[in-house]
Design a protein around this motif. Structure first.
Motif, PDB file in Angstrom:
ATOM      1  N   LYS A   1       0.819  -1.218   0.000  1.00 41.15           N
ATOM      2  CA  LYS A   1       0.000   0.000   0.000  1.00 41.15           C
ATOM      3  C   LYS A   1       0.855   1.273   0.000  1.00 41.15           C
ATOM      4  O   LYS A   1       0.360   2.343  -0.315  1.00 41.15           O
ATOM      5  N   TYR A   2       2.139   1.141   0.273  1.00 40.94           N
ATOM      6  CA  TYR A   2       3.024   2.317   0.300  1.00 40.94           C
ATOM      7  C   TYR A   2       3.888   2.448  -0.961  1.00 40.94           C
ATOM      8  O   TYR A   2       4.786   3.271  -1.000  1.00 40.94           O
ATOM      9  N   ARG A   3       3.611   1.623  -2.001  1.00 37.49           N
ATOM     10  CA  ARG A   3       4.426   1.724  -3.230  1.00 37.49           C
ATOM     11  C   ARG A   3       4.341   3.156  -3.768  1.00 37.49           C
ATOM     12  O   ARG A   3       3.234   3.669  -3.977  1.00 37.49           O
ATOM     13  N   PRO A   4       5.496   3.828  -4.014  1.00 36.34           N
ATOM     14  CA  PRO A   4       5.437   5.231  -4.449  1.00 36.34           C
ATOM     15  C   PRO A   4       4.735   5.391  -5.794  1.00 36.34           C
ATOM     16  O   PRO A   4       4.916   4.568  -6.692  1.00 36.34           O
ATOM     17  N   ALA A   5       3.943   6.437  -5.934  1.00 36.20           N
ATOM     18  CA  ALA A   5       3.251   6.724  -7.193  1.00 36.20           C
ATOM     19  C   ALA A   5       4.304   6.992  -8.271  1.00 36.20           C
ATOM     20  O   ALA A   5       5.270   7.723  -8.022  1.00 36.20           O
ATOM     21  N   PRO A   6       4.122   6.417  -9.491  1.00 37.42           N
ATOM     22  CA  PRO A   6       5.110   6.629 -10.562  1.00 37.42           C
ATOM     23  C   PRO A   6       5.368   8.111 -10.855  1.00 37.42           C
ATOM     24  O   PRO A   6       6.497   8.501 -11.133  1.00 37.42           O
ATOM     25  N   LEU A   7       4.345   8.939 -10.763  1.00 36.33           N
ATOM     26  CA  LEU A   7       4.544  10.374 -11.060  1.00 36.33           C
ATOM     27  C   LEU A   7       5.501  11.024 -10.048  1.00 36.33           C
ATOM     28  O   LEU A   7       6.320  11.866 -10.409  1.00 36.33           O
ATOM     29  N   LEU A   8       5.413  10.596  -8.799  1.00 35.59           N
ATOM     30  CA  LEU A   8       6.325  11.127  -7.776  1.00 35.59           C
ATOM     31  C   LEU A   8       7.764  10.727  -8.114  1.00 35.59           C
ATOM     32  O   LEU A   8       8.687  11.544  -8.059  1.00 35.59           O
ATOM     33  N   GLU A   9       7.952   9.471  -8.499  1.00 33.20           N
ATOM     34  CA  GLU A   9       9.297   8.993  -8.877  1.00 33.20           C
ATOM     35  C   GLU A   9       9.837   9.823 -10.046  1.00 33.20           C
ATOM     36  O   GLU A   9      11.010  10.204 -10.075  1.00 33.20           O
ATOM     37  N   GLN A  10       8.919  10.110 -11.004  1.00 34.67           N
ATOM     38  CA  GLN A  10       9.326  10.848 -12.201  1.00 34.67           C
ATOM     39  C   GLN A  10       9.752  12.283 -11.842  1.00 34.67           C
ATOM     40  O   GLN A  10      10.759  12.772 -12.334  1.00 34.67           O
ATOM     41  N   TYR A  11       8.990  12.936 -10.975  1.00 39.74           N
ATOM     42  CA  TYR A  11       9.331  14.300 -10.559  1.00 39.74           C
ATOM     43  C   TYR A  11      10.717  14.323  -9.910  1.00 39.74           C
ATOM     44  O   TYR A  11      11.522  15.198 -10.162  1.00 39.74           O
ATOM     45  N   VAL A  12      10.973  13.346  -9.055  1.00 40.31           N
ATOM     46  CA  VAL A  12      12.263  13.324  -8.346  1.00 40.31           C
ATOM     47  C   VAL A  12      13.404  13.079  -9.339  1.00 40.31           C
ATOM     48  O   VAL A  12      14.440  13.742  -9.286  1.00 40.31           O
ATOM     49  N   LYS A  13      13.166  12.166 -10.300  1.00 39.84           N
ATOM     50  CA  LYS A  13      14.191  11.913 -11.337  1.00 39.84           C
ATOM     51  C   LYS A  13      14.495  13.191 -12.111  1.00 39.84           C
ATOM     52  O   LYS A  13      15.628  13.441 -12.505  1.00 39.84           O
ATOM     53  N   ALA A  14      13.469  14.003 -12.337  1.00 41.89           N
ATOM     54  CA  ALA A  14      13.636  15.230 -13.110  1.00 41.89           C
ATOM     55  C   ALA A  14      14.254  16.353 -12.278  1.00 41.89           C
ATOM     56  O   ALA A  14      14.492  17.443 -12.792  1.00 41.89           O
ATOM     57  N   GLY A  15      14.474  16.116 -10.988  1.00 41.74           N
ATOM     58  CA  GLY A  15      15.031  17.164 -10.118  1.00 41.74           C
ATOM     59  C   GLY A  15      13.971  18.137  -9.626  1.00 41.74           C
ATOM     60  O   GLY A  15      14.293  19.193  -9.079  1.00 41.74           O
ATOM     61  N   ARG A  16      12.697  17.775  -9.838  1.00 38.63           N
ATOM     62  CA  ARG A  16      11.615  18.638  -9.311  1.00 38.63           C
ATOM     63  C   ARG A  16      11.362  18.222  -7.869  1.00 38.63           C
ATOM     64  O   ARG A  16      10.514  17.385  -7.592  1.00 38.63           O
ATOM     65  N   LEU A  17      12.112  18.817  -6.945  1.00 37.57           N
ATOM     66  CA  LEU A  17      12.079  18.348  -5.547  1.00 37.57           C
ATOM     67  C   LEU A  17      11.180  19.202  -4.659  1.00 37.57           C
ATOM     68  O   LEU A  17      11.065  18.933  -3.473  1.00 37.57           O
ATOM     69  N   GLY A  18      10.582  20.259  -5.240  1.00 42.71           N
ATOM     70  CA  GLY A  18       9.711  21.107  -4.424  1.00 42.71           C
ATOM     71  C   GLY A  18      10.318  22.489  -4.225  1.00 42.71           C
ATOM     72  O   GLY A  18      11.148  22.930  -5.023  1.00 42.71           O
ATOM     73  N   ARG A  19       9.906  23.143  -3.158  1.00 40.86           N
ATOM     74  CA  ARG A  19      10.343  24.516  -2.889  1.00 40.86           C
ATOM     75  C   ARG A  19      11.842  24.709  -2.967  1.00 40.86           C
ATOM     76  O   ARG A  19      12.330  25.713  -3.458  1.00 40.86           O
ATOM     77  N   LYS A  20      12.585  23.715  -2.432  1.00 42.19           N
ATOM     78  CA  LYS A  20      14.044  23.920  -2.330  1.00 42.19           C
ATOM     79  C   LYS A  20      14.732  23.981  -3.689  1.00 42.19           C
ATOM     80  O   LYS A  20      15.821  24.514  -3.795  1.00 42.19           O
ATOM     81  N   THR A  21      14.096  23.431  -4.748  1.00 42.97           N
ATOM     82  CA  THR A  21      14.718  23.522  -6.081  1.00 42.97           C
ATOM     83  C   THR A  21      13.927  24.480  -6.999  1.00 42.97           C
ATOM     84  O   THR A  21      14.222  24.585  -8.182  1.00 42.97           O
ATOM     85  N   GLY A  22      12.931  25.148  -6.445  1.00 40.49           N
ATOM     86  CA  GLY A  22      12.166  26.125  -7.228  1.00 40.49           C
ATOM     87  C   GLY A  22      11.047  25.498  -8.058  1.00 40.49           C
ATOM     88  O   GLY A  22      10.263  26.202  -8.691  1.00 40.49           O
ATOM     89  N   LYS A  23      10.977  24.160  -8.073  1.00 41.28           N
ATOM     90  CA  LYS A  23       9.942  23.503  -8.871  1.00 41.28           C
ATOM     91  C   LYS A  23       9.634  22.132  -8.282  1.00 41.28           C
ATOM     92  O   LYS A  23      10.555  21.355  -7.987  1.00 41.28           O
ATOM     93  N   GLY A  24       8.371  21.871  -8.064  1.00 48.76           N
ATOM     94  CA  GLY A  24       7.939  20.551  -7.615  1.00 48.76           C
ATOM     95  C   GLY A  24       6.615  20.308  -8.305  1.00 48.76           C
ATOM     96  O   GLY A  24       6.525  20.351  -9.537  1.00 48.76           O
TER      97      GLY A  24
END
Ligand SMILES: NC(=O)c1ccc[n+]([C@@H]2O[C@H](COP(=O)([O-])OP(=O)(O)OC[C@H]3O[C@@H](n4cnc5c(N)ncnc54)[C@H](O)[C@@H]3O)[C@@H](O)[C@H]2O)c1
Length: 294
Positions: free
Chosen positions: A258-281
């Motif tokens: 039930k905790y398998r990460p959503a593929p879209l979340l994995e994709q964002y992290v691969k792209a360097g979209r980490l959230g506020r700290k990188t300016g894009k999430g």
């Protein structure tokens, strides 16, 4: 049980959490040293401590003399082994990777005085396992703060198999001196808060991926319909999507499917979209970390 009186605190890791913990610790009167391998992170952390305190002054929550004390109490260092030689409490807030935490705890244990308590701000990792990285497992526990540290009232205290009552009471007393409320949680992956938060955040990513609604509307629905103070996607950006993904991977490994990460979340992290700290999430942010409105 008489808890130990803490005078010097070492916070390891000057990222999102470490800088917040060091700020609260120094502002609460503890002599505090923030340690990081990166000089830039240390300088940014000092800048953000000053900014947070100045905002506090504008809001009437911090006085000018608190500000002076903060600057006096807060030191920066890139040398953990030397810093811990005179510390009473280490709080590690390095990335959620076992090998990094192991390395930090081993070094801290080797160089800190015998009485020093070693606490971890981990969101998921077992305190028993963290204790096993040291030669003082009775003095190791989780001291889990929340983001942003200066605003969030809770500290979860999680004891490992060998953690002593003395260690738990010392951490509780220190957290209270930092103006926090505490709860004691039995050891289980993800404790109480990370387990629920990871699940809600992951579900929001699945919904975004499936096209159930826009990110803005998912967050708005959860805030206004369920009375959460923040939407799960904006919270993910604040926490850091890499941190969120690391938590989910650990919970998936330990608690199941039930905790398998959503593929879209994995994709964002691969792209360097980490959230506020990188300016894009999920959303876009200015260099100052403010949300770019569409
Ligand atoms: N981000 C959150 O909202 C949040 C909330 C609660 C708990 N946590 C937990 O706090 C911990 C830190 O998370 P974060 O989001 O602050 O991470 P982060 O990536 O923002 O910061 C980690 C910092 O550690 C430094 N670092 C890496 N290796 C180091 C080493 N060997 N010695 C010293 N410094 C080192 C990095 O340079 C970086 O500045 C993790 O265990 C995470 O699970 C995070």
């Amino acid at each position: 049980m008489i808890p130990m009186t803490i005078q010097h605190v070492t916070v390891v890791g000057a990222g999102v959490m470490g800088r917040g913990i060091a700020y609260v610790s120094a502002l609460s009167g503890f002599n505090t040293t923030l340690v990081d391998v990166s000089e830039k992170q240390l300088n940014d952390a000092l800048g953000s401590a000053k900014k947070t305190a100045q905002k506090g002054i504008e809001l009437g929550k911090v006085t000018e003399s608190d500000y002076e004390n903060l600057l006096q109490n807060l030191q920066l260092s890139q040398d953990l082994a030397i810093t811990v030689q005179r510390t009473d409490l280490v709080i590690e807030a390095v990335p959620e990777k076992r090998e990094i935490k192991q390395n930090v705890l081993e070094t801290a244990c080797k160089h800190a005085p015998k009485h020093t308590v070693l606490a971890s701000n981990t969101s998921t990792i077992s305190p028993t396992e963290l204790g096993s990285f040291t030669e003082r497992p009775s003095q190791v526990a989780v001291m889990h703060f929340f983001n942003p540290v200066h605003k969030m009232r809770l500290v979860e205290i999680v004891r490992g198999l060998e953690t002593s009552d003395h260690t738990v009471e010392t951490i509780r007393k220190t957290a209270e001196a930092m103006n926090k409320e505490t709860v004691e949680v039995n050891e289980f992956p993800g404790f109480v808060t990370s387990r629920i938060s990871a699940l809600v955040g992951n579900e929001a990513f699945h919904m975004l991926q499936e096209g159930v609604a826009s990110a803005e509307d998912i967050d708005k629905a959860i805030k206004l319909g369920l009375n959460y103070p923040m939407g799960p996607l904006e919270l993910g950006d604040l926490v850091g999507l890499d941190a969120r993904l690391n938590n989910l991977k650990y919970l998936h490994e330990t608690l199941g499917e039930k905790y398998r990460p959503a593929p879209l979340l994995e994709q964002y992290v691969k792209a360097g979209r980490l959230g506020r700290k990188t300016g894009k999430g999920v959303y876009d942010y200015t260099a100052k970390g403010e949300l770019v409105k569409k």
